[in-house]
Structure formats: structure tokens, C-alpha cells
Write an enzyme that holds these catalytic residues in place. Structure first.
Site, mmCIF file in Angstrom:
data_model
loop_
_atom_site.group_PDB
_atom_site.id
_atom_site.type_symbol
_atom_site.label_atom_id
_atom_site.label_comp_id
_atom_site.label_asym_id
_atom_site.label_seq_id
_atom_site.Cartn_x
_atom_site.Cartn_y
_atom_site.Cartn_z
ATOM 1 N N GLY A 145 -2.365 4.984 6.843
ATOM 2 C CA GLY A 145 -1.149 5.069 7.624
ATOM 3 C C GLY A 145 -1.167 6.294 8.527
ATOM 4 O O GLY A 145 -1.869 7.275 8.245
ATOM 5 N N CYS A 146 -0.397 6.245 9.609
ATOM 6 C CA CYS A 146 -0.479 7.310 10.615
ATOM 7 C C CYS A 146 0.032 8.640 10.055
ATOM 8 O O CYS A 146 -0.574 9.692 10.281
ATOM 9 C CB CYS A 146 0.279 6.905 11.868
ATOM 10 S SG CYS A 146 1.979 6.384 11.601
ATOM 11 N N HIS A 147 1.138 8.618 9.320
ATOM 12 C CA HIS A 147 1.617 9.854 8.700
ATOM 13 C C HIS A 147 0.606 10.375 7.685
ATOM 14 O O HIS A 147 0.476 11.578 7.484
ATOM 15 C CB HIS A 147 2.961 9.609 7.991
ATOM 16 C CG HIS A 147 4.131 9.581 8.909
ATOM 17 N ND1 HIS A 147 4.465 10.629 9.717
ATOM 18 C CD2 HIS A 147 5.068 8.622 9.146
ATOM 19 C CE1 HIS A 147 5.553 10.332 10.408
ATOM 20 N NE2 HIS A 147 5.931 9.113 10.089
ATOM 21 N N THR A 150 -2.262 12.286 9.270
ATOM 22 C CA THR A 150 -1.826 13.600 9.752
ATOM 23 C C THR A 150 -1.649 14.574 8.600
ATOM 24 O O THR A 150 -2.178 15.696 8.629
ATOM 25 C CB THR A 150 -0.494 13.459 10.526
ATOM 26 O OG1 THR A 150 -0.482 12.257 11.279
ATOM 27 C CG2 THR A 150 -0.276 14.648 11.446
#
Lengths: 342, 342, 342, 342
Positions: A145-147, A150
Site C-alpha cells: 500500500g502507498c502509505h 512511505t
């Protein structure tokens, strides 16, 4: 070109970004484009920025339309990947941008997604210890997932080096494209512009168990996580401000050195010069993660900040990067490191 | 109208917001408007949105031009307030939107501002315990910093009620007007739009000691704070995502009850209905702070979020609210609680 | 307070802005709030910025729920006003923010709206010649469209003074709130931010016949109009750039004088000082229209630019202004002329 | 790689976009990077998005530092190109993104720029009749202004085909990067976001004579132009809404056919499918111009809209496209046609 790729979910944001990157990829030719409700229409109606593909017609997303390619990228709603992957055969490289195969803990999956656990695939975050070997040996990849990408890249070097306690606070400001293309009242432009608002507060966001899984694996034990995503008025980008208590005697210099060492040879993670902090705009359209780190001695905490483009390194770029590894191509093939700014 | 007010720094953002509010204030008449480099020009050149005052000419900011009013609002760069206030006489209500008189600890002042400490005035955050009594009895008010008001209102009820450990993490996303009107390269529109970036990371922001001062006073002992401000692409608004470890057995219900109790009678702090989280847009132009709180049991932390308009409740509205108290007016006089949305 | 008002369509953008203005109106008390699909829910769910009304429950929009008030503001989809107005009785002041009763030409109505013409009510643009008398004598008011108010105020003084040919080109850049609150794919924040796009091109926008009607009435003969609205990434505001060929010998000075004369006593239209051009931000939340005008001698055209807030002067503020006249109140009652900036 | 290129003005917006494109150009290697006041500093301080060049040090902009390359791109303030170009020698391809050599009419130059006319170079808008031949035979190229490229591509096919009168109205909405990187009060983010405002109104903008020059050449006689640029809250993009009176009997179909014919083989100008209108977001970072056209029969005008990225096709992309022609490379070498969206 050595390989052909199909993209399922080509009319959505992740699918569009996959196609933008594949258009510039020298070793992968774009094959079938498929969609759900948008099947039958021209891609140009949904992705008007992808002019070279404007007249391509979307096919129905089925195992049949996706078959016959070397690579299949899935950018589908949760729950649809397993059935398709099963029918594609073990030699096809399947790269799933959805969540279905990311979590190892079936209980965590069921608690956060409410459906039976589909299984676990090798994880498409090459920067994690051991990830590249697993990716090189697989035909199935679960893109993070993008979060998760990061926060993981912001925090794991400190945990891996044993510099902080296994207890992290992450506040991640994100652009609106992460919420997808479906029109919802709170995502209408009039509501979004000029506004910043949190969502999934209190440990309820689905990226929570996935961040915890990554960090705990690196730390060698359970990591407690407080994660709050915050929606900001921009289409793309995530900036994660992360902190954790430093162990006694750990200095800013020691932490910075650990990050520089960890990322010294990483093509897509860049520790900024001292005193410079990341911004999302620096990464627009690039497969780059920018990182900076310091220690706040009064607070007794390390503060690490990472920025990336949620659709590029956070989704489609990470998918292509992992696919490159699985295909035996140089990992950086076709992936930009220069962003579009201002 | 009962009172007259001068505004020093009338061409800046804080000054402009003071004037916008005073235009609608039934008990305060706008007197002299003063400025530094902009003295001699029409207000309309600098605040074109304040049409009713467009033809007023800015005078030089001196004690003489400011004298002869019941209230003097100072919206000046740091370091200029003391000399002016001394010459205005003890009967004039001086409300300083700058930092000069906010901190009690001279060492902290000197460490963060690099100049000698000017002193301490009663603090213009009426919601803090004991603040209203002090404000009612003073002619000198130090208005809090905008981040400080947000973080303090988000966190202090939990500390006051002994529900959390004295150890907070605050990530505050803010609009650009907090940085003022002076053109700087990183504040140019092309750089700001589409971008989110942190600043003052690692405990270096000047609002750090002020937040700590407020929280420690309430907690009855030192509070450790990790504070990171983040710039977002919007002109106004602050959203502070705050967390702290909960003490054993503290539930979301207990925390919510403490906040509802604390703010039950506050006209300008509103605890949202359960499940609803603040957004900055809800508060645009209003003197309102929106708050919501929960507990993340897996993380063992309370998460509290507050949103306000940095120029209204965060600066000029807070100044007028405190001035109302000092003048013996109803605290809410002239202050809007409905925002401008969308 | 002398009067009570109901607002139909209270959960939409126009309804919300009506309520924001009425909250500050000293002579009108807010009565029933009604809605269609949102009936039964709290206003706070739909208009979280209107804190003082958050706990009011929306009733169903019917003539019965709206009856019993001195004023009824209708902020409804087209086609619903006639049936309600008929049942409200001739003594109730009905102010319709919808299009139903704006056009005098039944053919134009049918061509642009595709339904039978409901009739024509006195027109709520007080600045037009003769409008105030008509408004003072009516219990039915048709509030103009937001683009219409902008373009009309930008152009009519030149036509009324016979300075330009009856042939205008209008390009009006508008914020997204004019499109309403219903989520549509092209209005999603990710699509809107960073983007500018035209719509209703080629004379097809429904505000076309209404602008033409206004300008032709003033010019004393048919005015040809090319009107293009353009969507811009901001929630509020319209800036109309308008031009028309000047008649021989007409100078910039002559045109400027005509506008200054025309608007000298208008409380809500302000001709800016020479050399200053309007921006939408100057008008946010205010009932103000800002205007500037010049002549381009090489092009042989007058260029007039007007800016206003589409929800305030462009809709709800214009409605209240007209209602004030009809109620015999001072026209400016309760209407702000200072905007919220930055 | 066959060629080397120096970039003068590498720390500005046009210079940064040139570098972003050259990084992906397979036939041009990036050589010296030069700057004025920023000479001596790392490029990474000014263009943090261009990671692959972050450690390159900026040299002083002089003929000496620029010498020794096959191509020199000049992205300098007006007035500096002539002296440098003279010293570079006739075999070096000099591509000037500034205005110095764009205008053929010395009087127009002096009227709009206030300095002596430096001369005229072949014009870098390959889509204009005859332009490619001139570009193929030159070592000196004057790249058009960004508004000029947009308006010219929107309008010239209709003028060339004799479908409209030589009398055009252009309103061009533009992002803020066109104003450059220097911080100015009206370009500060707080002022820009949420605001739309015109500038250079009444025929005073410097792109006026250049648009007129292009259109008049194509029309075979003088074209009257009313041009108004409008600043919008986005970093990049221009959308020009253009209109002109159609000659008797000219239909929407005839106009559309003329545009389709004209642009049928153009790689960087795309006439959208009927009913679809351009938006700036579709072109972000791409060298593409999107065009659509119709006729408003009631107004008697053709309306043509063009959108492009002011820094790409509007400046740096147009420069590279023209340089490709002059170097004998395929015109499309290294230039993206897929934008970055959303």
C-alpha cells in the site's frame, strides 16, 4: 521489447499510472487493457492524458482477456485477484497492486478486511531486507500500500539498526488520488480544496497491520504503531512524519549515518543533504522516495520524514520496479527518478 | 460603540484579519491603522478584500500614532512590542499578537529567539484553567502562537484529567498564511501548490517551548513534546494530529467524556459528534476550534485532532476574544462561529 | 427580529450560504430548514461549518413545511419552485435561487431547459435599471444565475451608455461550487486540482439566454453574446473577462467614467482604482462585485473584468439583498462587504 | 549520444524543464549548466526534483562556459541572448527560450520591450507553415512565448483556411510558473491559491505583438487581437479560449474539418474527439497541445480552445522539438506525449 504486459483496471488511477510508466518502458510492450464497468469504452475517455493509447478499447477483466502475456498487472478492488491469478498459470508474472496477498497474518487480514484470507505473496518492496531475492524467484508479487511504502522506508532503517524503541507514531499527509476515482461526497473538489482532514484515525486504517508487519519483521519483534493518515488538497503525494523514542545515547549523527548506509546503493530512495527536508512536489511522477532524519533531544525521539508519489513509487512504480527484478531486468529499467516540478 | 482600537501592522495578514473582525464588532470602532514600510499608502493596496477601509491611509507605527485608543492590537515582528507598550500607558489595553511576552522562561526565550527576554504578560488563551480571571484583570495580553493554540486545545484536557502520560507527539499541518506576507522563494505559489513539506523539524520551531509551557502547567509537571509543523497547499487552517500514551485502563469513552466535560461551555471549542473528525475548511474565517478524540488500543495511545483557522482563532480572533474579556464585554462579542464553506 | 425565513434546499451549497448570511442578519430569524433526500438528518452532517445550526433537523421540502414564514428562500433543482410557490400564498416573499422564473422568453426557456416555461418573476439584480422598483413591489423574486450576475455587471454600463457595439465576448472562470455538491467524476478533487477546463462551449450554457436578456434590455436591442465558462481549481469565485467593440472615438477614460458614474452609489459594486484589476480572492464570502475596465485601442475593444463570489453576490447574497428591498429593509442589511483573505 | 547541450539559466523554471526533458533524451547529453546569481551552488538546491543532476555545480553564464557544446539552450532574462550568441560561433545550435529574437517588427519590439531590437531568428513553432524548413536550415532558434504557442495553435488553422474574420479575442488562463521563480508579493502562495486574476489587460502584455505576428502571417493580412491573460491557482498549464467571427456560411463541421486536416500529421497537436474539450491537467509534463473547436451560430463566432503545459510544449518542449529538427533528428525524439495525471 522482450515482454508483453496486460493491465487489469486500466481505467483507474493506479492503472493509468502503470500505463504511463509502461509507455516509457523499453522492455515491456503494452498488451490487453481491461476494466470492469468501463469495458467496451475507449481508454481516452478515462485516461485522456495517455494520448498514445487513447484509441485502445477496454476489454472485460477476466482471466481469458489477461491470458497470453508475460506479465499481468492487477489494479483491482480488493478480493478479485485470487480467482484471476489462479487461472493465469504459474509462469505468468502476476503483480497485484491490491491488498489481497500483502498480509501474512490471516487474523489481521480478516480483522481489517472482513473477508477470508487469500494467502501471501512475496512482497514488492525491494528495499526491505531479503526482498530482492524473494522477488527474483517468484511469479507472484504483492505490491505494498502507498502509505505502507512511505512509512516503512521512513522508519525501518532505525529499527533495523536498533536505534529506536519498537514504538512508532506516523502521521501521513496524502493527496486525494489515493482514494481512487469513484466520486464520493467528501472527495468532491469543492470539499477538498482548502481543507485538510484526518481519516482512519485510531488504528482503523487498513494499512495499519501492513506497516506493523514490515516494521516488526525488521525489528525482530512486535512494533507498536500509531498511524494517522491525513487528506490534503493536492492530487498526488504522501509525506509521512514519523517518530520513535531513541535508545539512550543515540545521536542525530548516528541515526543519519544509519540511513545513509542503508540507502547508499538504493536507486529509488534518496537521503537528502543535511538540513534539507522532503516535499511531495519533488517526487511528482518519479519513482523516488526522499528521506531525511534527525533526533529531537528534548523529546527523546527520532523524527524521520519520507515523501513519495503515491501513484508512482507508492503503487505503479513500485510494481514495475518489482516486476523488473522478477523478470531479471535491471531494477531501474524504465523508471524515472526526475520528478515534474514545479 | 464603546471603545476605539488601533491596529499596528495593519498591512500584514494578522493585521488584516484583525480588521476584518473589528469591522463586524459592535463595540469597537477602528481607529488608527499603522504599518512599517507600508506607512503612507492606502490600506486598499495591501488588503483589497477590506473594501470598507480601502481609502484609509496607513500611519507610521509609533507609540504616538497608536496613542489615544482604548485598545491597541500589535501585529508586529518579534521584538517591537515592548518599547511601544511601555509608552502607551497602563490604562490602554495592549494586545500583542507577537511572541515577545508569551514565554515565562527567560532561558527558553533566549534559546529560541536569540534576544533578551522582554517579560511575560497574561496569556490570551481563555480556555486554559485560570486564564479568564487573569485576562479580566489585565491591560496587557500576549496572544498565543497559532500552532500553540491548536496543539494546546487538542491536548490539555487529557493532561488535566490525568488520562495520558506527559509525553506528546504533535504533527500540525498548516496553511501558508502563517508564514506571513513577505515573499520568500519557498512560499511562491508554484512551489507551494501540490506540495506538502515539514519545517522546524526536530524540536527547533519557536512554538515548541510555548506548547510545552502550556501543557506542563496543566499537567502539573514537565511534558515532553515532539512537534513537527507541515506546510500544506492552502492559504489558511491548521490541523493538529496529536497523540500521547494513555494510562492503564483509559478508554476512548473516558477520554471523550473528559473532552466533552472540559469544553461543554466553551463558545469557541466544539467537540464533534462521535465518528466525525475535524477539517480545516469547516473553520474558515470562524473563531472556532473543532476537536475530536479517540484511543487506539493497539498503539496504547490517545489520538486527538484539532482544527482551526490560524488567522482567526489562531491569531486575530483569539486576540479579540481575549480583548473582549479584558474590556468586560461578553466574550463572544463580534466573533463568528460559522465558517465560510465550501 | 422582524421576520422569519425558511430555507428549502438547506443541505446544498446555495442553501448553506443562505444560512451563513442569515445567521448574521439582524432582521431575519431562521425558521424551517428543508431538504429532499437529506430530510430527517441533522444539518451538521451536511454543513459542518454552520456550527450554530448543527443540531437543527432537516424537514421534507413541501409547501407545508415551508408555510408560516415571512420569507421562503428556495435553493432547489430547476422545476420545483412553481408548485411550491403557488401553495405558499401571495403574501409570503418567495425568493427563488433556481432558474425557473428568470427568463421572459418562453422559447428560450424551452430551448435551454427542455421543459414548459413556468413564467417570469421580478429579477433579483437590483443594480439593473428599474430593478429596485420592481423588487420593492413584489412577493416573488427570481435570483439571477451566478455567471449572469457577473457578466451583466461587467458589461451593462457600457451598453447602457452606448459606448460599445451590441456584441460581447465573455470568458468566465469559475470555482467548482457552482456545479453543486453532487459528486460527479469530473468534479472529484483529483481531477479538478491543477486543471482548468471549459464547459458549455459554443453558446450551449443555460446562462446564455439570461445574460443576453439582461444586456439586450439595457442596450435597447438584441445583443449578440459569445459566452464560455471555464472551471478553475478553487471552491468559490467567478472572474468574467468581457469585451466588446468600442464605438468610434470612445476612449478608456470615457468608459471608466461611465462605470464610475453607474456604480457610484452602489453598495455592492466597486470600480477599482485605475490600474488595479479584480481577483476572486478579494471577494470571498462578501456580497461585493469588483469591476475594472479599459479600452484596447489596437483591438478596438473595451475590456471589462468583474469578480465576485458565486455563492454570495452570485447567489445567496444577491437573494438576501433583493429580499431586503422587498421587505422594505435597508438593502445592505446583514450583508458583508469585507471578504475573507488570504 | 550524438550531441552535447549546455543549459544557461539552469536554476529557473524553464531551465529546469529543459533539463528534465534532456535527461530522457537519447541523443543529447547534458553538458554545462550555468546560472547568474546562483552560480557556484549545487543544482539540487534549486531543482530538487532533478535528482540525477543534484550534485552538478552551476557555472557562471558566459560564452566561455557555454562554448564547446553542439547545442546551447538559453533560458535567460530578456536582453542577454544576443551577446552570448554572437560569441558562440555560427556552428553552435543556439536555442533561445527568451523573447529577444522572436519579433520581426523592430517598432513592436521597442514598444513592448523598451530596448533596441536585437534581430529575428527562425521561429521555433514547427507547426506553422514553412517553419520546419526554416528550422532545418538554421543554427539559431527563437522559441515562442508560452501564451503565443497556445493562442497561435488554437487560431491559425481557421485563419489559414479563410473561415473567420481577422479579428480574434483570446482569454488565456495560465498557471503561475509562467511568471518565473522570483518571489513577488502577488505570486506568494497565500495570494495565489483560491484566486483568479487578469494581468496585462488591454493589449499591454508582451505576447500581444507576437501572437499578432503569427496570426497575421498566416492570414495574409493584419489580424486584430484582444488578448487577456488570467492567472489561476495551479503551477502549470495554459488554457486559451479563443474566438473570432465566422464568415457567412461557415459551419462547425467545416471548422472542425479544417482543424483535423491541419493537425492530422502533427505529433504534438491533437484535436480531441467531438464533444470533448481540453483541460490543462491532461497535458502536464507532456509536449502535447490539445485542441477543440466549434461554432456558436447565435454569436456568429468560432470558439477554439487549446491547452498545453506552459513549461513543456509552451517553452522547453517546444525548444527541444525545434532543436531536434535543426539537428536532423526525428522531431519527436525524447519528447513525451503522455501527461502526468491526475
Amino acid at each position: 521489447m522482450g515482454y508483453t504486459a496486460a493491465v487489469a483496471g486500466a481505467s483507474g488511477y493506479a492503472g493509468g499510472e502503470l500505463l504511463r510508466l509502461l509507455l516509457a518502458h523499453p522492455e515491456i510492450e503494452i498488451g490487453a487493457l481491461t476494466a470492469g464497468g468501463n469495458a467496451g469504452s475507449r481508454l481516452g475517455e478515462h485516461q485522456p492524458h495517455l494520448l498514445p493509447l487513447a484509441d485502445r478499447v477496454l476489454e472485460e477483466t477476466t482471466a481469458d482477456t489477461l491470458a497470453g502475456h508475460d506479465v499481468v498487472f492487477l489494479a483491482l478492488p480488493h478480493g478479485q485477484s485470487a480467482a484471476i491469478a489462479e487461472r493465469l498459470g504459474p509462469d505468468v508474472l502476476v503483480v497485484d497492486c491490491g491488498a489481497d496477498f500483502r498480509l501474512r497474518d490471516a487474523d489481521a487480514w480478516e480483522a481489517f478486511y472482513g473477508t477470508p484470507h487469500a494467502g501471501t505473496w512475496p512482497y514488492g518492496l525491494p528495499e526491505l531486507p531479503g526482498a530482492r531475492d524473494a522477488l527474483a524467484a517468484t511469479r507472484r508479487i504483492a505490491v505494498p500500500g502507498c502509505h505502507v511504502t512511505t512509512a516503512t522506508l521512513a522508519l525501518f532503517p532505525a529499527l533495523a539498526a536498533g536505534l529506536v524503541e519498537p514504538e512508532a507514531v506516523v502521521v501521513a499527509v496524502t493527496g486525494t488520488s489515493g482514494a481512487g476515482k469513484a466520486p464520493k461526497p467528501h472527495l468532491v473538489g469543492s470539499e477538498v480544496m482548502g481543507s485538510v482532514s484526518p481519516y482512519g484515525v485510531g488504528g482503523t486504517h487498513r494499512h495499519n497491520p501492513e506497516i506493523t508487519q514490515n516494521l516488526s519483521a525488521v525489528a525482530g519483534g512486535p512494533v507498536r504503531l500509531s498511524f494517522t493518515p491525513v487528506l490534503a488538497p493536492m492530487p498526488r503525494g504522501i509525506l509521512a512524519t514519523c517518530s520513535a523514542p531513541v535508545l539512550p545515547g543515540v545521536t542525530a549523527e548516528a541515526v543519519a549515518a544509519a540511513y545513509r548506509d542503508r540507502y547508499a546503493d538504493e536507486p529509488f530512495v534518496h537521503v537528502l543533504p543535511e538540513g534539507t527536508w522532503p516535499s511531495t512536489a519533488m517526487t511528482l511522477g518519479a519513482n523516488t522516495t526522499l528521506v531525511q532524519v534527525t533526533v529531537d533531544p528534548a523529546a527523546g525521539r527520532m523524527v524521520a520524514v519520507a515523501a513519495l508519489d503515491n501513484l508512482t513509487k507508492g503503487t505503479a512504480g513500485g510494481a514495475v520496479q518489482s516486476a523488473n527484478i522478477a523478470l531479471g531486468l535491471p531494477e531501474t529499467t524504465g523508471l524515472p527518478t526526475a520528478g515534474v516540478a514545479p
